[in-house]
Design an enzyme around this catalytic site. Structure first.
Site, PDB file in Angstrom:
ATOM      1  N   CYS A  42     -25.227  26.542  31.237  1.00  0.00           N
ATOM      2  CA  CYS A  42     -26.624  26.157  30.659  1.00  0.00           C
ATOM      3  C   CYS A  42     -27.569  27.060  31.259  1.00  0.00           C
ATOM      4  O   CYS A  42     -27.179  28.149  32.221  1.00  0.00           O
ATOM      5  CB  CYS A  42     -26.855  24.809  30.938  1.00  0.00           C
ATOM      6  SG  CYS A  42     -25.776  23.636  30.353  1.00  0.00           S
TER       7      CYS A  42
ATOM      8  N   ARG B 296     -26.483  31.877  27.583  1.00  0.00           N
ATOM      9  CA  ARG B 296     -25.840  30.921  28.325  1.00  0.00           C
ATOM     10  C   ARG B 296     -25.325  29.534  27.847  1.00  0.00           C
ATOM     11  O   ARG B 296     -24.514  28.624  28.369  1.00  0.00           O
ATOM     12  CB  ARG B 296     -26.709  30.737  29.660  1.00  0.00           C
ATOM     13  CG  ARG B 296     -27.107  31.822  30.273  1.00  0.00           C
ATOM     14  CD  ARG B 296     -27.961  31.462  31.529  1.00  0.00           C
ATOM     15  NE  ARG B 296     -27.361  30.737  32.236  1.00  0.00           N
ATOM     16  CZ  ARG B 296     -26.589  31.116  33.520  1.00  0.00           C
ATOM     17  NH1 ARG B 296     -26.376  32.524  33.552  1.00  0.00           N
ATOM     18  NH2 ARG B 296     -25.938  30.180  34.303  1.00  0.00           N
TER      19      ARG B 296
ATOM     20  N   TRP C 292     -24.864  23.999  27.077  1.00  0.00           N
ATOM     21  CA  TRP C 292     -23.741  24.115  26.539  1.00  0.00           C
ATOM     22  C   TRP C 292     -23.028  23.231  27.191  1.00  0.00           C
ATOM     23  O   TRP C 292     -22.523  22.935  28.340  1.00  0.00           O
ATOM     24  CB  TRP C 292     -23.103  25.721  26.676  1.00  0.00           C
ATOM     25  CG  TRP C 292     -21.985  25.776  26.116  1.00  0.00           C
ATOM     26  CD1 TRP C 292     -21.307  25.949  24.948  1.00  0.00           C
ATOM     27  CD2 TRP C 292     -20.522  26.379  26.975  1.00  0.00           C
ATOM     28  NE1 TRP C 292     -20.079  26.360  24.645  1.00  0.00           N
ATOM     29  CE2 TRP C 292     -19.558  26.448  25.983  1.00  0.00           C
ATOM     30  CE3 TRP C 292     -20.154  26.395  28.380  1.00  0.00           C
ATOM     31  CZ2 TRP C 292     -18.095  26.872  26.197  1.00  0.00           C
ATOM     32  CZ3 TRP C 292     -18.863  26.707  28.730  1.00  0.00           C
ATOM     33  CH2 TRP C 292     -17.953  26.881  27.699  1.00  0.00           C
TER      34      TRP C 292
ATOM     35  N   ASN D   2     -28.045  22.955  35.404  1.00  0.00           N
ATOM     36  CA  ASN D   2     -26.644  23.893  34.947  1.00  0.00           C
ATOM     37  C   ASN D   2     -25.716  23.868  36.091  1.00  0.00           C
ATOM     38  O   ASN D   2     -25.875  24.086  37.261  1.00  0.00           O
ATOM     39  CB  ASN D   2     -27.316  25.145  35.169  1.00  0.00           C
ATOM     40  CG  ASN D   2     -26.073  26.190  34.799  1.00  0.00           C
ATOM     41  OD1 ASN D   2     -25.157  26.084  34.078  1.00  0.00           O
ATOM     42  ND2 ASN D   2     -26.075  27.490  35.495  1.00  0.00           N
ATOM     43  N   GLY D   3     -24.547  23.232  35.704  1.00  0.00           N
ATOM     44  CA  GLY D   3     -23.339  23.122  36.587  1.00  0.00           C
ATOM     45  C   GLY D   3     -22.681  21.785  36.282  1.00  0.00           C
ATOM     46  O   GLY D   3     -22.865  21.309  35.157  1.00  0.00           O
TER      47      GLY D   3
ATOM     48  N   GLU E  82      -7.755  44.778  24.726  1.00  0.00           N
ATOM     49  CA  GLU E  82      -9.257  44.515  24.381  1.00  0.00           C
ATOM     50  C   GLU E  82      -9.689  44.626  22.962  1.00  0.00           C
ATOM     51  O   GLU E  82     -10.630  43.936  22.712  1.00  0.00           O
ATOM     52  CB  GLU E  82     -10.128  45.593  25.336  1.00  0.00           C
ATOM     53  CG  GLU E  82     -11.768  45.504  25.328  1.00  0.00           C
ATOM     54  CD  GLU E  82     -12.174  44.245  25.660  1.00  0.00           C
ATOM     55  OE1 GLU E  82     -11.552  43.304  26.121  1.00  0.00           O
ATOM     56  OE2 GLU E  82     -13.554  44.261  25.504  1.00  0.00           O
TER      57      GLU E  82
ATOM     58  N   LYS F  98     -11.797  41.644  21.239  1.00  0.00           N
ATOM     59  CA  LYS F  98     -13.180  41.741  20.516  1.00  0.00           C
ATOM     60  C   LYS F  98     -13.238  41.446  18.981  1.00  0.00           C
ATOM     61  O   LYS F  98     -14.014  40.531  18.646  1.00  0.00           O
ATOM     62  CB  LYS F  98     -13.497  43.365  20.641  1.00  0.00           C
ATOM     63  CG  LYS F  98     -14.040  43.918  22.074  1.00  0.00           C
ATOM     64  CD  LYS F  98     -15.641  43.315  22.436  1.00  0.00           C
ATOM     65  CE  LYS F  98     -15.233  42.408  23.256  1.00  0.00           C
ATOM     66  NZ  LYS F  98     -14.873  42.348  24.339  1.00  0.00           N
TER      67      LYS F  98
ATOM     68  N   GLU G 172     -12.799  37.402  18.618  1.00  0.00           N
ATOM     69  CA  GLU G 172     -13.660  36.704  19.259  1.00  0.00           C
ATOM     70  C   GLU G 172     -15.160  36.637  18.296  1.00  0.00           C
ATOM     71  O   GLU G 172     -15.906  35.853  18.346  1.00  0.00           O
ATOM     72  CB  GLU G 172     -14.188  36.749  20.590  1.00  0.00           C
ATOM     73  CG  GLU G 172     -14.756  38.095  21.107  1.00  0.00           C
ATOM     74  CD  GLU G 172     -15.124  38.195  22.640  1.00  0.00           C
ATOM     75  OE1 GLU G 172     -15.367  37.328  23.248  1.00  0.00           O
ATOM     76  OE2 GLU G 172     -15.162  39.228  23.231  1.00  0.00           O
TER      77      GLU G 172
ATOM     78  N   HIS H  45      10.663  44.432  19.479  1.00  0.00           N
ATOM     79  CA  HIS H  45      10.937  43.143  20.027  1.00  0.00           C
ATOM     80  C   HIS H  45      10.310  41.833  19.586  1.00  0.00           C
ATOM     81  O   HIS H  45      10.363  40.708  19.986  1.00  0.00           O
ATOM     82  CB  HIS H  45      10.956  43.095  21.750  1.00  0.00           C
ATOM     83  CG  HIS H  45      11.518  44.316  22.328  1.00  0.00           C
ATOM     84  ND1 HIS H  45      12.681  44.446  22.663  1.00  0.00           N
ATOM     85  CD2 HIS H  45      10.772  45.547  22.754  1.00  0.00           C
ATOM     86  CE1 HIS H  45      13.072  45.347  23.169  1.00  0.00           C
ATOM     87  NE2 HIS H  45      11.933  46.183  23.240  1.00  0.00           N
TER      88      HIS H  45
ATOM     89  N   LYS I  24     -21.525  32.825  27.315  1.00  0.00           N
ATOM     90  CA  LYS I  24     -21.320  34.170  27.840  1.00  0.00           C
ATOM     91  C   LYS I  24     -20.673  33.995  29.007  1.00  0.00           C
ATOM     92  O   LYS I  24     -19.806  35.154  29.254  1.00  0.00           O
ATOM     93  CB  LYS I  24     -22.803  34.620  28.097  1.00  0.00           C
ATOM     94  CG  LYS I  24     -22.932  36.101  28.753  1.00  0.00           C
ATOM     95  CD  LYS I  24     -22.354  37.074  27.967  1.00  0.00           C
ATOM     96  CE  LYS I  24     -22.226  38.656  28.584  1.00  0.00           C
ATOM     97  NZ  LYS I  24     -21.225  39.282  28.056  1.00  0.00           N
TER      98      LYS I  24
HETATM   99  O1  M6R Z   1     -18.403  37.334  33.431  1.00  0.00           O
HETATM  100  P1  M6R Z   1     -17.072  37.618  33.403  1.00  0.00           P
HETATM  101  O2  M6R Z   1     -16.793  38.930  33.420  1.00  0.00           O
HETATM  102  O3  M6R Z   1     -16.307  36.958  34.792  1.00  0.00           O
HETATM  103  O4  M6R Z   1     -16.435  36.901  32.168  1.00  0.00           O
HETATM  104  C1  M6R Z   1     -14.913  37.174  32.091  1.00  0.00           C
HETATM  105  C2  M6R Z   1     -14.831  36.840  30.484  1.00  0.00           C
HETATM  106  O5  M6R Z   1     -15.264  35.468  30.197  1.00  0.00           O
HETATM  107  C3  M6R Z   1     -15.394  37.364  29.498  1.00  0.00           C
HETATM  108  O6  M6R Z   1     -15.089  38.881  29.624  1.00  0.00           O
HETATM  109  C4  M6R Z   1     -14.947  37.218  27.926  1.00  0.00           C
HETATM  110  O7  M6R Z   1     -13.626  37.498  28.059  1.00  0.00           O
HETATM  111  C5  M6R Z   1     -15.768  38.002  27.042  1.00  0.00           C
HETATM  112  N1  M6R Z   1     -16.489  37.050  26.227  1.00  0.00           N
HETATM  113  C6  M6R Z   1     -15.059  38.942  26.375  1.00  0.00           C
HETATM  114  O8  M6R Z   1     -15.718  39.524  25.356  1.00  0.00           O
END
Ligand code: M6R
Length: 611
Positions: free
Chosen positions: A2, A27, A74, A100-101, A484, A488, A491, A507, A606
């Site tokens: 949050c 957040r 969140w 937040n937490g 990666e 991308k 997500e 495989h 995030k």
């Molecule tokens: O803040 P961080 O780099 O530790 O976050 C790690 C992952 O949560 C972050 O890279 C996530 O996979 C992204 N949404 C990918 O785009």
């Protein structure tokens, strides 16, 4: 995760808080709320949904006062709802809290408070804090918060106000990020710097176990036991525009386009102009420790883990140190073995990822030296590590990580040269050449960005835009690129996508290939180019829609590809930095064409600050 904001001063607190919450919406964005202290006591507006709903509500029913706190949520405990949104109050609505937490012992606290006759309005863990503060409040809000937090176990960054105290706001931190910003005759709290940097650049990074009494232009800090704490103020020199979209339709596109500058910034101060020496003093590792190092363990999550995989390939190839790569969420539960002279390198953009933090704690307890690659200055990962390479990438707001990834790989590239030279396995000439290759990368990224219309057009074609699923294939340094690229796409566009080492095709995954399956094949020039071309031919023979990512000038690959995205010629070990860019752009434009909320994809926040 949050976001919290608070303000005390002459400005309208609601306006300051809402401006800050908009910066923090990455957040969390399932509900929001603001509370202020005014002549009527505590006044509050809450809403379910994104902040634009709050904006509309506040336009209809503006609230203002002497000070205020706000929150964007969140959900962790209790579904997203108006009742569960923050701020939370005690029964008599005298105390308001944003948090937040996660309060781990909230069930026991709640049971005990209910036994005392307290009625709860929400299902949240946070509400226990409001009732606890009220329980201990006897005219001194600071002391009441200090006392209440002694009962609390878990993670928090909180802001607390009280209807009887129009001149004081309390904030405290344990495990979740919190800053206090100072202005002339005013003060702010926030989950991070962008939340308040429109108003001030002078901030205190609050540490775990610290409680702050904040008045106009003043802050007093103590620990939970009442011992005074002196913190040094930091002046943040980020450009304010860094937290805005700067004319781009989305933060993600802005951040993709920032990458030339970001890579320059990651290199800045680490490789001096005209020098062939890498300097990473903030890593806090001596040359003797580098020489003695037996093993490196890289831990991270998501995109940062993919960066870690490139790091592993770089370190093993050039510095000849064995590298173990772990998902932080696995490392923490698998009884890892940490031999003497182990260096752990956690990687995290936010520096607040719960699993990464826990992995750090475990490795430290087992004797590892922990030196992190982290973007957020003053974050928990940074604080808990022995040393750091700050990515210097600036705030990343888009949920999909882009510039953070390429700067993490750049940071690994720097570390590798330093490690290899220190261990005597790389000579000066090679180091110099590698630094030159790194320095050339920003301009090459710019070339890709300048030609992004090609990718934009591809992403708009129905065969890709409307795909049900996609495969990404790469080998060697670009196997992580395939992972990666697939992450991308899935997500932000919600297209199912898998990244594979191309050698694995036979495989299993090749069974998926049809004339409707886009297969993104990373076939840039390098040691495994011919192998990739063979993989491409296999896919083509099964009518797959091959999109090749190839090196400029490669005509050979034309015959085997449905479509081609060219990137400039590049030193193979650093090609993941370049390859990432067209894959980010492809995902971005596909998602936009599908009408997806690119900066705030569904179900994602995030950073993942809870398990
Ligand atoms: O803040 P961080 O780099 O530790 O976050 C790690 C992952 O949560 C972050 O890279 C996530 O996979 C992204 N949404 C990918 O785009």
């Amino acid at each position: 995760m949050c976001g919290i904001v608070g303000y005390i001063g002459d400005k309208n607190p609601t306006e300051v808080i809402m401006a800050g919450l908009h910066r923090l919406e990455y957040r969390g964005y399932d509900s929001a709320g603001v509370a202020v202290v005014n002549d009527q006591g505590l006044d509050c507006v809450k809403s379910l949904g994104k902040l634009k709903v709050m904006d509309a509500l506040l336009a209809e029913r503006p609230i203002t006062g002497a000070l205020g706190i706000g929150h964007t949520r969140w959900a962790t405990h209790g579904v997203p709802s108006e009742d569960n949104s923050h701020p939370h109050f005690d029964m008599d609505k005298e105390i308001a809290v944003v948090h937040n937490g996660i309060i781990e012992n909230y069930q026991a606290l709640r049971a005990s408070l209910e036994a005392d006759g307290i009625t709860f309005r929400s299902q949240t863990d946070t509400e226990t804090i409001a009732h606890l503060v009220r329980k201990y409040y006897a005219g001194d809000l600071f002391k009441a918060v200090q006392r209440a937090l002694q009962d609390v176990e878990g993670a928090y960054a909180i802001g607390v106000i009280c209807k009887d105290n129009p001149d004081v706001m309390i904030a405290a931190r344990h495990g979740s990020p919190l800053i206090v910003g100072m202005g002339e005759d005013e003060a702010f709290i926030g989950s991070d710097v962008p939340a308040i940097m429109k108003y001030t650049r002078d901030v205190y990074y609050i540490d775990n176990g610290q409680v702050c009494e904040i008045k106009r232009g003043q802050v007093r800090i103590e620990d939970l036991d009442g011992n005074p704490v002196t913190l040094e103020m930091t002046h943040v020199d980020w450009d304010d525009a860094a937290a805005e979209k700067e004319g781009f339709p989305h933060f993600m596109l802005k951040e993709i386009n920032q990458q030339p500058e970001v890579i320059r910034n990651t290199l800045r101060g680490r490789v001096e102009e005209g020098s062939d020496e890498v300097r990473l003093p903030e890593m806090n590792i001596s040359v003797d420790e580098l020489k003695a190092c037996q093993k490196i363990t890289i831990v991270a999550c998501g995109t940062a883990w993919h960066a870690g995989m490139v790091g592993k390939y770089l370190i093993e190839k050039f510095a000849k140190v064995p590298v173990e790569l772990d998902l932080a969420s696995e490392y923490r539960y698998r009884n890892p073995i940490v031999p003497p002279n182990t260096i752990m390198i956690p990687v995290s953009q936010s520096g607040e990822t719960a699993d990464t933090l826990e992995a750090i704690r475990i490795a430290k307890s087992l004797g590892a030296k922990v030196a992190s690659i982290v973007n957020a200055v003053g974050s928990s990962v940074a604080r808990e590590s022995h040393g750091i390479i700050y990515q210097q990438a600036g705030p990343e707001i888009g949920v999909a990580s882009t510039k953070a990834y390429t700067s993490q790989v750049t940071a690994f590239s720097l570390f590798t040269i330093w490690l290899a030279e220190s261990r005597g396995v790389m000579d000066k000439a090679q180091a110099k050449q590698m630094i030159a290759h790194l320095r050339a990368i920003p301009d090459k990224i710019q070339t890709i960005l300048d030609n992004q219309d090609v990718i934009k057009r591809l992403a708009a074609t129905p065969k890709y835009r409307d795909a049900q699923s996609a495969l990404y294939l790469g080998r060697s340094f670009n196997f992580p690129s395939a992972l990666e690229g697939a992450l991308k796409l899935k997500e932000i566009s919600y297209i199912h996508a898998e990244g594979y080492a191309a050698g694995e095709m036979k495989h299993g995954p090749i069974a998926l290939v049809t004339d409707e399956l886009p297969v993104v094949c990373i076939a840039t020039q390098g040691d495994t180019y011919e192998k990739m071309v063979s993989n491409i031919q296999e896919i083509k023979a099964r009518d797959g829609l091959v999109i090749s990512v190839a090196t400029e000038g490669d005509k050979h690959i034309l015959a085997h590809s449905e479509d081609i995205i060219y990137i400039p010629e590049c030193y193979e070990p650093y090609s993941p930095i370049l390859v990432a860019v067209p894959l980010q752009l492809f995902s971005y434009y596909v998602a936009v064409n599908r009408g997806c909320d690119v900066d705030q994809p569904r179900n994602l926040a995030k950073s993942v600050t809870v398990e």
